[in-house]
Design an enzyme around this catalytic site. Sequence first.
Site, PDB file in Angstrom:
ATOM      1  N   GLU A 145       4.835   3.122   1.819  1.00 36.80           N
ATOM      2  CA  GLU A 145       5.934   2.935   2.622  1.00 36.80           C
ATOM      3  C   GLU A 145       6.191   3.924   3.652  1.00 36.80           C
ATOM      4  OE1 GLU A 145       9.183   1.883   0.164  1.00 36.80           O
ATOM      5  OE2 GLU A 145      10.575   1.880   1.698  1.00 36.80           O
ATOM      6  N   LEU A 175       0.678  -1.385  -0.061  1.00 34.41           N
ATOM      7  CA  LEU A 175      -0.218   0.036  -0.002  1.00 34.41           C
ATOM      8  C   LEU A 175       0.655   1.382  -0.079  1.00 34.41           C
ATOM      9  CD1 LEU A 175      -2.673  -1.036   2.737  1.00 34.41           C
ATOM     10  CD2 LEU A 175      -2.870  -0.785   0.123  1.00 34.41           C
ATOM     11  N   ASP A 197       1.718  16.451  13.749  1.00 33.49           N
ATOM     12  CA  ASP A 197       1.916  16.204  12.230  1.00 33.49           C
ATOM     13  C   ASP A 197       0.815  15.966  11.441  1.00 33.49           C
ATOM     14  OD1 ASP A 197       3.334  15.972   9.684  1.00 33.49           O
ATOM     15  OD2 ASP A 197       4.232  13.872  10.471  1.00 33.49           O
ATOM     16  N   PHE A 221       8.922   3.618   9.103  1.00 35.30           N
ATOM     17  CA  PHE A 221       9.313   2.516   9.824  1.00 35.30           C
ATOM     18  C   PHE A 221       9.593   1.319   8.668  1.00 35.30           C
ATOM     19  CE2 PHE A 221       6.747   4.226  13.265  1.00 35.30           C
ATOM     20  CZ  PHE A 221       7.749   4.357  14.135  1.00 35.30           C
ATOM     21  N   LYS A 255       1.386  -2.589   8.865  1.00 36.82           N
ATOM     22  CA  LYS A 255       2.498  -1.798   9.221  1.00 36.82           C
ATOM     23  C   LYS A 255       3.670  -2.494   9.640  1.00 36.82           C
ATOM     24  CE  LYS A 255       2.308   2.677   9.874  1.00 36.82           C
ATOM     25  NZ  LYS A 255       2.229   4.060  10.490  1.00 36.82           N
ATOM     26  N   GLU A 287       7.378  -1.083   5.292  1.00 39.91           N
ATOM     27  CA  GLU A 287       6.080  -0.968   4.400  1.00 39.91           C
ATOM     28  C   GLU A 287       5.022  -1.018   4.924  1.00 39.91           C
ATOM     29  OE1 GLU A 287       7.693  -3.727   1.396  1.00 39.91           O
ATOM     30  OE2 GLU A 287       8.860  -2.262   0.483  1.00 39.91           O
TER      31      GLU A 287
HETATM   32  P1  AMP Z   1       2.491   5.353   6.905  1.00 36.77           P
HETATM   33  O1  AMP Z   1       3.851   4.559   7.585  1.00 36.77           O
HETATM   34  O2  AMP Z   1       1.580   5.610   8.268  1.00 36.77           O
HETATM   35  O3  AMP Z   1       3.045   6.801   6.613  1.00 36.77           O
HETATM   36  O4  AMP Z   1       1.987   4.677   5.700  1.00 36.77           O
HETATM   37  C1  AMP Z   1       2.536   4.988   4.611  1.00 36.77           C
HETATM   38  C2  AMP Z   1       1.433   4.715   3.386  1.00 36.77           C
HETATM   39  O5  AMP Z   1       0.874   3.620   3.405  1.00 36.77           O
HETATM   40  C3  AMP Z   1       0.291   5.834   3.668  1.00 36.77           C
HETATM   41  O6  AMP Z   1       0.587   7.084   3.145  1.00 36.77           O
HETATM   42  C4  AMP Z   1      -0.855   5.318   2.961  1.00 36.77           C
HETATM   43  O7  AMP Z   1      -0.720   5.459   1.486  1.00 36.77           O
HETATM   44  C5  AMP Z   1      -0.498   3.712   3.135  1.00 36.77           C
HETATM   45  N1  AMP Z   1      -1.630   3.257   4.261  1.00 36.77           N
HETATM   46  C6  AMP Z   1      -0.963   3.414   5.587  1.00 36.77           C
HETATM   47  N2  AMP Z   1      -1.964   2.898   6.439  1.00 36.77           N
HETATM   48  C7  AMP Z   1      -2.952   2.600   5.559  1.00 36.77           C
HETATM   49  C8  AMP Z   1      -4.324   2.110   5.919  1.00 36.77           C
HETATM   50  N3  AMP Z   1      -4.751   1.734   7.269  1.00 36.77           N
HETATM   51  N4  AMP Z   1      -5.149   1.737   4.771  1.00 36.77           N
HETATM   52  C9  AMP Z   1      -4.914   2.161   3.557  1.00 36.77           C
HETATM   53  N5  AMP Z   1      -3.503   2.735   3.304  1.00 36.77           N
HETATM   54  C10 AMP Z   1      -2.742   2.672   4.239  1.00 36.77           C
END
Ligand code: AMP
Length: 866
Positions: free
Chosen positions: A573, A571, A721, A576, A610, A578
């Site tokens: 990155e 989805l 943030d 931390f 995550k 992917e």
């Molecule tokens: P983050 O590490 O939380 O910044 O997540 C990185 C990217 O993964 C985000 O910008 C979203 O595009 C995708 N993402 C994170 N969490 C979700 C989720 N719960 N559902 C869908 N996409 C997600």
Amino acid sequence: MEVMKVQQMSHHVVFILLAATVRSQVNPEMCRYPLGMTGGQIQDEDISASSQWSESTAARFGRLDLDNGDGDGAWCPDIMSEPDGLKEYLQVDLRSLYFITLVGTQGRHADGMGNEFAQRYRIKYSRDGSSWVEWQDRKGRQVIEGNRNAYDVVLKDLEPPIIARFVRFMPVTDHSMIVCMRVELYGCEWLDGLMSYSIPDGHQMIYRGLDVYFNDSVYDGASAERLTKGLGQLTDGTWGLDDFLHSHIYGMWPGYDYVGWNNKSLPKGYVEMIFEFDHVRNFTSMKVHCNNMFSRGVRMFRQATCYFRSGSDWEADPVTFRPNVDRTSQNARFVTVSLGDRTASAIKCRFHFSDLWMLFSEVAFQSGSAVYNTSLTPRKHGHPTNTLPGEDPTHKVDDSNTRILIGCLVAIIAILLVIIVIILWRQVWQKMLEKASRRLLDNELTARLAVQTQAFSSLHSSLSSESDSTTNSTYERIFPLCSDYQEPSRLIRKLPEFAQSTEHLGLSTSCRALASSGADGAPHYAEADIISLQESSDSYSITAVNMNLFAGTDSSMREFPRHKLTFKEKLGEGQFGEVHLCEAEGMQDFLDEDLSIEGNNESPLLVAVKTLREDANKNARNDFLKEIRIMSRLRDPNIVRLLAVCVDTDPLCMITEYMENGDLNQFLCMLRLKEAADEDKTEPEEKEGESMVSYSKLIGMAVQIASGMKYLSSLNFVHRDLATRNCLVGKNYTIKIADFGMSRNLYRGDYYRIQGRAVLPIRWMSWESILLGKFTMASDVWAFGVTLWEILTLCKKQPYSQLSDEQVIENTGEFFRDQGKQVYLPKPPRCPDGVYNDLMLSCWRRNAKQRPSFQEIHTQLMESLP
Ligand code: AMP
């Protein structure tokens, strides 16, 4: 230095004098000395806690800091270990019994980097370390209103005071609120040594149709037929008035000051009281404060017969004392019962009635050569100090003793006055210095920034006419930083006062924004050099890698069997590692009842996973675990919900609800705004492959973010943030706030580092966050204003896209100077004047206090919905 020395010396003198006087008298009016959290007399090993958020927030840091140093160091409980957060405590062991009259609490601000404090707390105490009593005020309220901000010390009188060796401060928190406390206790040593008294509870009198209650209303022991194992009104340092119908404590019922008994209800004709002491003592006398309003059937006792016990049995030969009968004065008084230097650890006295009623308000003991009394001077009403109030004038205290006491008191007062003068002088001097240096800095800032004015005016015009020069905002998180990063410039250091006052400005001291990106490819975060932070980081950094994260039993933190996750696609990155879309077999069993994930009864359920990248260092691992802790506590329809975790083995994973439409920034980027005329038209919203969105849908999204933020602010939780990139979009334009990566940074040393640099979202940050390192709810409001701007411009451009990072920081300097030269983000197309002027601009007010709250923002947005 000089002043410090004088202060220390006078502290010592006071201490010596106090030691001398305390041994002879404890005066509750004066009994308000700090007991050693601040001054260090209480040792680290005597301060403990139920849990701690991290090593750097252990119990020993919970000392109140009157000098208000850098505001760092505080006890912060681990909100995970106690699901309802109500049993967390910070415990102080005073090593012996103390009469405690006052408590002080303070939060943690860490020079603006922290914003944790306890808004409310309770107190528990114990004399023996095994039986604990919950403190309550005279009206039965247990919760004490604590701090309103992270800075100020809030002092609260304990009414009634407590007599205890162990004291626990228990923050009253919502399940997810992070609280930190620094505390101090005030009082003096309890030299009576009385651990408990046992009495028949007081009776009720009906006087001319008025109910008069003589029960021991603050007794802290057990109450059955008799009151046992506690202390109460007879040792609270408060005496009754002559007229027992009145109390000097406002709002209390008639008879409140006294514990009283009716002769008819006690057929033996006496009241038996048993006093238990901490150890065997040599008793000279006992003072009993009695009412003597004989016109209403109340008289002091006729006879007191006292028995003594050192071991297990009462000794056969009691001491009997018969006071002179006073038929003239109706004054309440202390009656001194001579105990003939008997040795005992318990005394049993029988007080014989001489009328229908007998009322006592205080009992105190003198043992050895000391006059152990909490009641020798009145608490609330004044009497000359050389005679005991209410006492028969013929019964004077030993005159020589009194003279010594008065002498000592006068000396103490004189020394205290000197100290106060010195402290005041010091403060005034400091303020003058501060003012002078601020004026200097201001002048210098004015001079230096004036040079930049020209650059800014051209900037202003370019911004207001925001041209179409495409900035092609690379929405690529910069955390997995690679070679894209360029050398940081010394931006903030160009602002003179922030270059010079580095010591006390926290982050601002070293914040250097990245001057890299300029108009194209500008990242959302700019780097801040934290070299100086690193130097001090040792004392703050979190070392507990193997935190007992799951000490509590919180269903949302349950370990999910890893093998039941089936990878579907990547989805995105993040910082931390992917984020993957996965199918989770049997996830339904992990969902709370209140969790409404559409189709959550489908099996397998789609979830976002995550994962912490394999090569993550200890700090990143700790941060990841902390983000889990924070998220596990948040429950709101507009906050992304953590469903389960896989932390038993590596790689660590957090499983969150899946938001089908990804992050809000990407989502909006692909949309176009419907024409106003088409607003009411329903679907299809697709036009030649480009999706359309109505203005009201955009406001609807902002409303949801405001609602989520309202929830966070109700928990006193600063996100730090907020931006569209950190909001996720589900079905039907559902928006949820995610990414709590920044908010976990409890300590400045925790700032996420990439090759020694902190990464900051400067275009969303308030001026005070950038320049002073101050993150508060009000700086979240600032970021919300920017987020709203992003939404209404459909994220087509980065905020201040024409400005380089360097210019963003310069603009921040203009906000600081507030001379009308600061550049605001322009009004987005179709944005009504009301929303821009009254809402968006109000989020960017210089004075943080004048910015609206999320509650207000939410209401305002709801009202603006077309
Ligand atoms: P983050 O590490 O939380 O910044 O997540 C990185 C990217 O993964 C985000 O910008 C979203 O595009 C995708 N993402 C994170 N969490 C979700 C989720 N719960 N559902 C869908 N996409 C997600």
